[in-house]
Motif scaffolding. Structure first.
Motif, short mmCIF file in Angstrom:
data_model
loop_
_atom_site.label_atom_id
_atom_site.label_comp_id
_atom_site.label_asym_id
_atom_site.label_seq_id
_atom_site.Cartn_x
_atom_site.Cartn_y
_atom_site.Cartn_z
N PHE A 41 -1.66 -16.35 26.64
CA PHE A 41 -1.28 -17.32 26.93
C PHE A 41 -1.40 -17.62 28.47
O PHE A 41 -1.88 -19.03 29.47
CB PHE A 41 0.00 -17.30 26.73
CG PHE A 41 0.58 -18.35 25.91
CD1 PHE A 41 -0.08 -19.55 24.91
CD2 PHE A 41 1.19 -17.43 24.48
CE1 PHE A 41 -0.16 -19.49 23.43
CE2 PHE A 41 1.32 -18.02 23.61
CZ PHE A 41 0.68 -19.02 22.63
N LEU A 42 -1.33 -16.83 29.41
CA LEU A 42 -1.36 -16.43 31.18
C LEU A 42 -2.45 -16.47 31.99
O LEU A 42 -3.24 -16.94 32.32
CB LEU A 42 -0.50 -15.18 31.80
CG LEU A 42 0.51 -15.07 31.42
CD1 LEU A 42 1.66 -14.45 32.06
CD2 LEU A 42 1.99 -16.58 31.78
N SER A 43 -3.46 -16.41 30.18
CA SER A 43 -5.40 -16.45 30.84
C SER A 43 -5.59 -18.08 31.31
O SER A 43 -6.47 -17.81 31.29
CB SER A 43 -6.01 -15.53 30.87
OG SER A 43 -5.64 -16.23 28.69
N ARG A 44 -5.08 -18.84 30.32
CA ARG A 44 -5.36 -20.13 29.96
C ARG A 44 -4.90 -21.61 30.91
O ARG A 44 -3.44 -21.24 31.29
CB ARG A 44 -4.67 -21.02 28.55
CG ARG A 44 -5.11 -19.70 27.25
CD ARG A 44 -6.74 -19.16 27.56
NE ARG A 44 -7.42 -20.84 26.74
CZ ARG A 44 -8.69 -20.59 28.27
NH1 ARG A 44 -9.34 -19.79 28.68
NH2 ARG A 44 -9.39 -22.30 27.64
N SER B 292 -11.37 -18.72 31.65
CA SER B 292 -12.48 -19.13 31.24
C SER B 292 -12.17 -18.18 29.80
O SER B 292 -11.14 -17.53 29.05
CB SER B 292 -13.86 -18.44 30.95
OG SER B 292 -13.19 -17.01 31.57
N TRP B 293 -12.57 -18.51 28.72
CA TRP B 293 -12.40 -18.23 27.00
C TRP B 293 -12.67 -16.15 27.12
O TRP B 293 -12.36 -15.68 26.76
CB TRP B 293 -13.32 -18.84 26.02
CG TRP B 293 -12.56 -20.00 25.99
CD1 TRP B 293 -12.47 -21.33 26.32
CD2 TRP B 293 -11.37 -20.61 25.27
NE1 TRP B 293 -12.01 -22.27 25.31
CE2 TRP B 293 -11.12 -21.62 24.57
CE3 TRP B 293 -10.01 -19.26 24.33
CZ2 TRP B 293 -9.69 -22.09 23.93
CZ3 TRP B 293 -8.90 -19.99 23.90
CH2 TRP B 293 -8.83 -21.33 24.10
N ARG B 294 -13.89 -16.10 27.44
CA ARG B 294 -13.97 -14.11 27.75
C ARG B 294 -13.37 -14.07 28.55
O ARG B 294 -12.49 -13.17 28.03
CB ARG B 294 -15.91 -14.83 28.66
CG ARG B 294 -16.10 -13.28 28.87
CD ARG B 294 -17.44 -12.87 29.64
NE ARG B 294 -18.09 -13.96 28.90
CZ ARG B 294 -19.44 -13.40 28.37
NH1 ARG B 294 -19.99 -12.77 29.91
NH2 ARG B 294 -20.45 -13.99 28.29
N LYS B 295 -12.88 -14.92 29.94
CA LYS B 295 -11.99 -13.85 30.35
C LYS B 295 -10.71 -13.71 29.38
O LYS B 295 -9.67 -12.71 29.57
CB LYS B 295 -11.45 -14.31 31.83
CG LYS B 295 -9.93 -14.25 32.46
CD LYS B 295 -9.87 -15.04 33.67
CE LYS B 295 -8.40 -14.04 34.88
NZ LYS B 295 -8.06 -14.99 35.40
N SER B 296 -10.21 -14.57 28.33
CA SER B 296 -8.97 -14.59 27.94
C SER B 296 -8.58 -13.23 26.90
O SER B 296 -8.00 -12.47 26.18
CB SER B 296 -8.88 -15.71 27.26
OG SER B 296 -8.54 -17.14 27.84
N VAL C 130 -12.64 -5.63 37.67
CA VAL C 130 -13.59 -5.81 38.12
C VAL C 130 -14.41 -7.82 37.55
O VAL C 130 -14.15 -7.66 39.52
CB VAL C 130 -15.51 -4.67 37.68
CG1 VAL C 130 -16.35 -4.95 38.70
CG2 VAL C 130 -14.30 -3.16 37.78
N ALA C 131 -14.31 -7.85 36.78
CA ALA C 131 -15.45 -9.43 37.21
C ALA C 131 -14.14 -10.35 36.60
O ALA C 131 -14.49 -11.42 36.71
CB ALA C 131 -15.49 -8.68 35.33
#
Length: 213
Positions: free
Chosen positions: A75-78, A32-36, A24-25
């Motif tokens: 890693f893919l979120s960075r 972002s680190w929160r997303k990671s 959702v978010a």
């Protein structure tokens, strides 16, 4: 096909909450680190629940694949090409772990029509999407081969959780390749990010559930 054991259930529920939060978010949102942490946690919470059951044999190998998948998510979120390549390597190793477990669980041959469908999708990605990856063409083509091996191994197993988990995994990777290499920035690309997550996390959850017995 058993239910999730009580010891693992809180971790699987936490994983579901994190997966919904990510979908959702943060699906399609900038790095972002929160997303990671949320994205990685949605998979590593599954791994923690599975680890509590002290899996042996193929279950332990699936646990290794799950941990590597969570590492790939991180890693893919960075941002950056280096992080992307590291994520591809982690996911490729995770797919090889899954393939090893599925080969050990399976019969002689996969069902013909699903195998042909998986092969056709892999060929489409290999011929038309990987060349759009520029300098990443060869790593992407190698990754396509690895996930095809994993899916063919899964199609040999008489467990619908593994069957659907592997197919959802392949579909999510195909749409991810479209998102990264073919779709222009905009609404359609953001929608693709949500579809990728809606296929990918259930794939991991189904495979993790299968290892619980």
């Amino acid at each position: 096909m058993s239910a999730v054991p009580l010891l693992a259930l809180p971790f699987f529920c936490a994983a579901l909450v994190l997966a919904l939060w990510q979908g959702v978010a943060f699906a399609g949102a900038p790095a972002s680190w929160r997303k990671s942490f949320i994205k990685t946690g949605a998979v590593w919470a599954l791994a923690a629940g599975l680890a509590l059951s002290a899996p042996a044999g193929t279950g332990a190998v699936i646990l290794v694949g799950l941990v590597l998948g969570g590492l790939g998510d991180f890693f893919l979120s960075r941002p950056g090409q280096g992080a992307f390549l590291a994520g591809m390597v982690a996911f490729a190793l995770g797919h090889l772990a899954y393939a090893a477990a599925f080969f050990a669980l399976g019969r002689a041959w996969p069902d013909l029509w699903p195998a042909l469908g998986a092969g056709a999708l892999a060929a489409l990605a290999f011929l038309f999407l990987a060349p759009r990856a520029g300098a990443l063409k060869w790593p992407v083509q190698l990754y396509i081969g690895v996930i095809l091996v994993m899916v063919l191994a899964a199609l040999r197993v008489d467990d619908p959780r593994i069957f659907w988990g592997a197919l959802c995994f392949m579909a999510s990777d195909f749409i991810l390749a479209l998102e990264l290499f073919a779709l222009p920035p905009g609404r359609v690309r953001r929608a693709a990010s949500h579809i990728v997550w809606a296929l990918y996390w259930p794939a991991q959850a189904l495979i993790a559930w299968s290892a619980l017995g």
